[in-house]
Design a protein around this motif. Structure first.
Motif, PDB file in Angstrom:
ATOM      1  N   THR A  21     -63.251  43.532  10.218  1.00 45.05           N
ATOM      2  CA  THR A  21     -64.299  42.856  10.983  1.00 45.05           C
ATOM      3  C   THR A  21     -65.691  43.415  10.663  1.00 45.05           C
ATOM      4  OG1 THR A  21     -62.692  42.417  12.728  1.00 45.05           O
ATOM      5  CG2 THR A  21     -65.019  42.179  13.292  1.00 45.05           C
ATOM      6  N   PRO A  22     -65.917  44.741  10.767  1.00 40.25           N
ATOM      7  CA  PRO A  22     -67.250  45.236  10.412  1.00 40.25           C
ATOM      8  C   PRO A  22     -67.596  45.059   8.941  1.00 40.25           C
ATOM      9  CG  PRO A  22     -66.051  46.899  11.642  1.00 40.25           C
ATOM     10  CD  PRO A  22     -65.093  45.807  11.330  1.00 40.25           C
ATOM     11  N   LEU A  23     -66.603  45.219   8.057  1.00 38.39           N
ATOM     12  CA  LEU A  23     -66.881  45.072   6.634  1.00 38.39           C
ATOM     13  C   LEU A  23     -67.314  43.646   6.298  1.00 38.39           C
ATOM     14  CD1 LEU A  23     -66.820  46.509   3.864  1.00 38.39           C
ATOM     15  CD2 LEU A  23     -64.556  45.516   3.564  1.00 38.39           C
ATOM     16  N   LEU A  24     -66.581  42.679   6.804  1.00 40.06           N
ATOM     17  CA  LEU A  24     -66.961  41.283   6.542  1.00 40.06           C
ATOM     18  C   LEU A  24     -68.292  40.935   7.182  1.00 40.06           C
ATOM     19  CD1 LEU A  24     -63.509  39.507   6.903  1.00 40.06           C
ATOM     20  CD2 LEU A  24     -64.744  40.057   4.806  1.00 40.06           C
ATOM     21  N   LEU A  25     -68.570  41.504   8.332  1.00 37.90           N
ATOM     22  CA  LEU A  25     -69.859  41.277   8.979  1.00 37.90           C
ATOM     23  C   LEU A  25     -71.002  41.864   8.154  1.00 37.90           C
ATOM     24  CD1 LEU A  25     -71.187  40.169  11.591  1.00 37.90           C
ATOM     25  CD2 LEU A  25     -71.034  42.480  12.478  1.00 37.90           C
ATOM     26  N   LEU A  26     -70.810  43.095   7.670  1.00 35.89           N
ATOM     27  CA  LEU A  26     -71.862  43.716   6.852  1.00 35.89           C
ATOM     28  C   LEU A  26     -72.060  42.997   5.526  1.00 35.89           C
ATOM     29  CD1 LEU A  26     -71.210  47.517   7.386  1.00 35.89           C
ATOM     30  CD2 LEU A  26     -73.187  46.207   8.121  1.00 35.89           C
ATOM     31  N   GLY A  28     -71.343  39.882   4.895  1.00 36.50           N
ATOM     32  CA  GLY A  28     -71.910  38.564   5.176  1.00 36.50           C
ATOM     33  C   GLY A  28     -73.398  38.605   5.447  1.00 36.50           C
ATOM     34  N   ILE A  29     -73.846  39.649   6.139  1.00 38.48           N
ATOM     35  CA  ILE A  29     -75.267  39.777   6.444  1.00 38.48           C
ATOM     36  C   ILE A  29     -76.070  40.074   5.182  1.00 38.48           C
ATOM     37  CG2 ILE A  29     -76.943  41.283   7.589  1.00 38.48           C
ATOM     38  CD1 ILE A  29     -74.976  41.473   9.910  1.00 38.48           C
ATOM     39  N   SER A  30     -75.522  40.916   4.316  1.00 42.51           N
ATOM     40  CA  SER A  30     -76.288  41.350   3.148  1.00 42.51           C
ATOM     41  C   SER A  30     -75.957  40.562   1.881  1.00 42.51           C
ATOM     42  CB  SER A  30     -76.030  42.831   2.893  1.00 42.51           C
ATOM     43  OG  SER A  30     -74.688  43.018   2.538  1.00 42.51           O
ATOM     44  N   LEU A  31     -75.231  39.481   1.996  1.00 43.72           N
ATOM     45  CA  LEU A  31     -74.842  38.707   0.821  1.00 43.72           C
ATOM     46  C   LEU A  31     -76.061  38.006   0.214  1.00 43.72           C
ATOM     47  CD1 LEU A  31     -72.267  38.111  -0.731  1.00 43.72           C
ATOM     48  CD2 LEU A  31     -72.035  36.036   0.585  1.00 43.72           C
ATOM     49  N   ASN A  32     -76.281  38.237  -1.042  1.00 46.64           N
ATOM     50  CA  ASN A  32     -77.389  37.624  -1.777  1.00 46.64           C
ATOM     51  C   ASN A  32     -76.836  36.684  -2.833  1.00 46.64           C
ATOM     52  OD1 ASN A  32     -79.216  39.192  -0.355  1.00 46.64           O
ATOM     53  ND2 ASN A  32     -79.139  40.848  -1.853  1.00 46.64           N
ATOM     54  N   ALA A  33     -77.715  35.919  -3.418  1.00 47.60           N
ATOM     55  CA  ALA A  33     -77.298  34.981  -4.464  1.00 47.60           C
ATOM     56  C   ALA A  33     -76.839  35.713  -5.720  1.00 47.60           C
ATOM     57  CB  ALA A  33     -78.444  34.035  -4.802  1.00 47.60           C
ATOM     58  N   LEU A  42     -70.900  43.164  -6.641  1.00 52.21           N
ATOM     59  CA  LEU A  42     -70.611  43.399  -5.223  1.00 52.21           C
ATOM     60  C   LEU A  42     -69.618  44.537  -5.062  1.00 52.21           C
ATOM     61  CD1 LEU A  42     -70.868  42.429  -2.251  1.00 52.21           C
ATOM     62  CD2 LEU A  42     -68.888  40.996  -2.700  1.00 52.21           C
ATOM     63  N   ILE A  43     -68.595  44.570  -5.883  1.00 47.82           N
ATOM     64  CA  ILE A  43     -67.579  45.621  -5.798  1.00 47.82           C
ATOM     65  C   ILE A  43     -68.180  46.980  -6.146  1.00 47.82           C
ATOM     66  CG2 ILE A  43     -65.442  46.455  -6.840  1.00 47.82           C
ATOM     67  CD1 ILE A  43     -64.637  43.498  -7.125  1.00 47.82           C
ATOM     68  N   LYS A  44     -69.024  47.038  -7.172  1.00 48.05           N
ATOM     69  CA  LYS A  44     -69.642  48.302  -7.570  1.00 48.05           C
ATOM     70  C   LYS A  44     -70.541  48.860  -6.469  1.00 48.05           C
ATOM     71  CE  LYS A  44     -69.905  47.557 -12.553  1.00 48.05           C
ATOM     72  NZ  LYS A  44     -70.844  47.314 -13.670  1.00 48.05           N
ATOM     73  N   GLU A  45     -71.353  48.000  -5.882  1.00 51.34           N
ATOM     74  CA  GLU A  45     -72.319  48.467  -4.900  1.00 51.34           C
ATOM     75  C   GLU A  45     -71.674  48.805  -3.554  1.00 51.34           C
ATOM     76  OE1 GLU A  45     -75.623  45.841  -4.578  1.00 51.34           O
ATOM     77  OE2 GLU A  45     -76.201  46.106  -6.661  1.00 51.34           O
ATOM     78  N   TRP A  46     -70.588  48.168  -3.212  1.00 51.82           N
ATOM     79  CA  TRP A  46     -69.967  48.366  -1.909  1.00 51.82           C
ATOM     80  C   TRP A  46     -68.760  49.300  -1.950  1.00 51.82           C
ATOM     81  CZ3 TRP A  46     -71.495  46.971   2.887  1.00 51.82           C
ATOM     82  CH2 TRP A  46     -72.613  46.161   2.964  1.00 51.82           C
TER      83      TRP A  46
END
Length: 93
Positions: A21-26, A28-33, A42-46
């Protein structure tokens, strides 16, 4: 130590709640194009954030499941072990 066993299924459910839940929320909030063009970015940065959140969620969910299991034993009518039987006289005396 009490003799309550770890309920792994409950631990997995708690882990999913406290991690996904928190991971998907974070995310989703920070998702960029730019992540849509390269999911590897995304995998490298997170990766570090994900590992840290997984460790914290595992410890916290284990604590929550142990509290639930401990309370569940009491609710189902199985009283916690008391020391009264240790100090009672043996039968026949």
């Amino acid at each position: 130590m009490d003799d309550n066993r770890t309920d792994y299924r409950l631990w997995a459910i708690c882990f999913a709640v406290f991690f996904l839940t928190p991971l998907l929320l974070l995310i989703g909030i920070s998702l960029n194009a730019r992540y849509l063009h390269s999911p590897i970015l995304l995998i490298k940065e997170w990766a570090c954030v994900t590992v840290f959140m997984a460790a914290v969620a595992a410890v916290f969910s284990w604590f929550v499941q142990s509290v639930i299991v401990g309370q569940g034993e009491w609710v189902r009518g199985r009283r916690p072990n008391s020391q009264d039987d240790d100090f009672a006289d043996p039968p026949g005396l």
